[in-house]
Design an enzyme around this catalytic site. Structure first.
Site, PDB file in Angstrom:
ATOM      1  N   LYS A 284       0.844  -1.202   0.000  1.00 55.82           N
ATOM      2  CA  LYS A 284       0.000   0.000   0.000  1.00 55.82           C
ATOM      3  C   LYS A 284       0.883   1.258   0.000  1.00 55.82           C
ATOM      4  CE  LYS A 284      -3.363  -2.911   0.010  1.00 55.82           C
ATOM      5  NZ  LYS A 284      -4.198  -3.476   1.035  1.00 55.82           N
TER       6      LYS A 284
HETATM    7  C1  PLP Z   1      -5.098  -4.703   1.408  1.00 55.51           C
HETATM    8  C2  PLP Z   1      -6.575  -4.575   1.502  1.00 55.51           C
HETATM    9  C3  PLP Z   1      -7.318  -4.943   2.643  1.00 55.51           C
HETATM   10  C4  PLP Z   1      -6.713  -5.690   3.789  1.00 55.51           C
HETATM   11  O1  PLP Z   1      -5.608  -5.081   4.312  1.00 55.51           O
HETATM   12  P1  PLP Z   1      -4.635  -5.843   5.333  1.00 55.51           P
HETATM   13  O2  PLP Z   1      -3.983  -4.705   6.055  1.00 55.51           O
HETATM   14  O3  PLP Z   1      -3.686  -6.628   4.496  1.00 55.51           O
HETATM   15  O4  PLP Z   1      -5.451  -6.699   6.217  1.00 55.51           O
HETATM   16  C5  PLP Z   1      -8.661  -4.642   2.683  1.00 55.51           C
HETATM   17  N1  PLP Z   1      -9.275  -4.054   1.646  1.00 55.51           N
HETATM   18  C6  PLP Z   1      -8.613  -3.743   0.515  1.00 55.51           C
HETATM   19  C7  PLP Z   1      -9.352  -3.065  -0.591  1.00 55.51           C
HETATM   20  C8  PLP Z   1      -7.253  -4.009   0.399  1.00 55.51           C
HETATM   21  O5  PLP Z   1      -6.615  -3.727  -0.735  1.00 55.51           O
END
Ligand code: PLP
Length: 384
Positions: free
Chosen positions: A186
């Site tokens: 991210k």
């Molecule tokens: C990455 C992601 C999540 C989950 O995030 P984590 O921190 O890995 O649990 C939830 N929703 C979306 C749209 C994502 O891309």
């Protein structure tokens, strides 16, 4: 051969490392002041009253649905074009995930697609700001108010983005809560990590309980107070906590978010220029009036016209050092969703058509100009 560029990855500098080491040498490792400091920095960055950090965004989503106390037998409406966690949070809490189809330009759910998916049992909406571009929250918020439905924004992709009125994603003007993810792919990272922002003091209090076993030590909340050892478990909560090491990293990363954002914009502008005239490739659409911090750069590729299937294209690009990924396989077509809810192909035709053409190419702030050159050259060679 140089290593393959991933579709996304972190940017960690010496000051990030120093911030973590400082906590290891001097600090609380968990339940300490870095967590509170990180939470208030996120809240003030996005313009929300409260923020709570979690071990990851999946836990944050799980807790967000839990604290709404929805009636048994409810369902929630989310996007099929997302990571499975956006929908799984409903199932964890015993509710049925439903899917609203996406808009063919933005790949986001819309107020009208959500309206078509809502029924009498719908109790929550979970729009996802796909690739970092905000959904039309004015329209979705208006629909939600009319139907008395709470909204949880899944902004895992969208830290640093704005809505059409210029306010930051996460300020919760049109929602009860917003969720962020700090996974390394991210825009900024804490290793694993997530956060919820809200302006509602009651939700904030309930989220604190949900994050830590349903236990409180707050004297004002206790039913009695026999002494300093005393605590009460008042609800069934979880251990969804993040650590102070992670929050120290998060604080350091947040201080660079606007730089990360600017670099991502430069890369996107270059890609858009380079790929504009290609016959079998459509660059991503940007909604006018939004200032988006894109997490993904998704090409729509006409593989049939090109005469090569996606697996072949991915293999050829990787031979040029360019990693790619397909985000997302529509959630309702996943085996568990088919077998548990009877969903399948045809339920969300726009998301399914999007998926057939989707290909994410590398986009991350640490890319050098020569990395970008490499991607541009490879895309023009392999996809023409
Ligand atoms: C990455 C992601 C999540 C989950 O995030 P984590 O921190 O890995 O649990 C939830 N929703 C979306 C749209 C994502 O891309």
């Amino acid at each position: 051969m140089s290593p393959i560029l991933p579709y996304g990855t972190q940017w960690i500098d010496d000051d990030d490392i120093a911030a973590v080491v400082d906590v290891l040498r001097n600090g609380h490792l968990t339940q300490g002041p870095k967590i509170v400091e990180f939470e208030s920095a996120i809240a003030s960055y996005v313009g929300a009253k409260y923020c709570l950090a979690f071990g990851n965004a999946t836990e944050a989503l799980h807790a967000a649905v839990k604290v709404l106390d929805l009636p048994e037998g409810s369902n929630g409406v989310t996007s099929p074009n997302t990571f499975v966690a956006s929908a799984n949070c409903l199932a964890y809490n015993g509710f049925v995930p439903k899917f609203a189809d996406i808009d063919p330009k933005t790949f986001n759910v819309t107020a009208s697609s959500i309206q078509r998916a809502i029924d009498d049992r719908t109790a929550v909406l979970i729009p996802v700001h796909f690739a970092g571009q905000a959904c039309d929250m004015e329209a979705i918020g208006a629909l939600a108010r009319e139907r008395h439905l709470p909204v949880i924004e899944d902004a895992a992709h969208a830290i640093g983005s704005t809505y059409s009125d210029g306010s930051k994603v996460g300020c919760c003007r049109n929602s009860a809560m917003t969720i962020f993810s700090f996974h390394p792919v991210k825009t900024m990272t804490t290793g694993e990590g997530g956060a919820i922002t809200t302006n509602d003091p009651d939700l904030y209090r309930r989220l604190q309980l949900a994050r830590s076993h349903g236990i409180t030590k707050d004297p004002k909340a206790l039913s009695k107070n026999p002494g300093p050892w005393y605590y009460e478990q008042q609800e069934l909560g979880y251990n969804f906590r993040i650590t102070d090491m992670q929050c120290a990293l998060g604080l350091s990363q947040l201080s660079k978010l606007d730089r990360f954002r600017a670099r991502r914009k430069e890369i996107i502008a270059r890609y858009n220029r380079e790929f504009a005239g290609m016959a079998f490739v459509v660059p991503p659409y940007e909604t006018p009036g939004l200032d988006s911090c894109f997490h993904l750069y998704v090409l729509q590729v006409d593989f049939a016209g090109l005469g090569k299937d996606r697996a072949t294209v991915m293999k050829e690009l990787s031979e040029h050092g360019v990693g790619t990924q397909v985000l997302y396989i529509p959630v309702h077509t996943q085996p568990w969703y088919r077998k548990t809810y009877g969903y399948g192909l045809g339920d969300c035709p726009v998301a399914e058509a999007y998926y057939e053409k989707a290909l994410s190419i590398p986009l991350f702030a640490k890319m050098t100009d020569s990395d970008v050159d490499k991607v541009v050259r490879a895309v023009k060679l392999v996809l023409a």
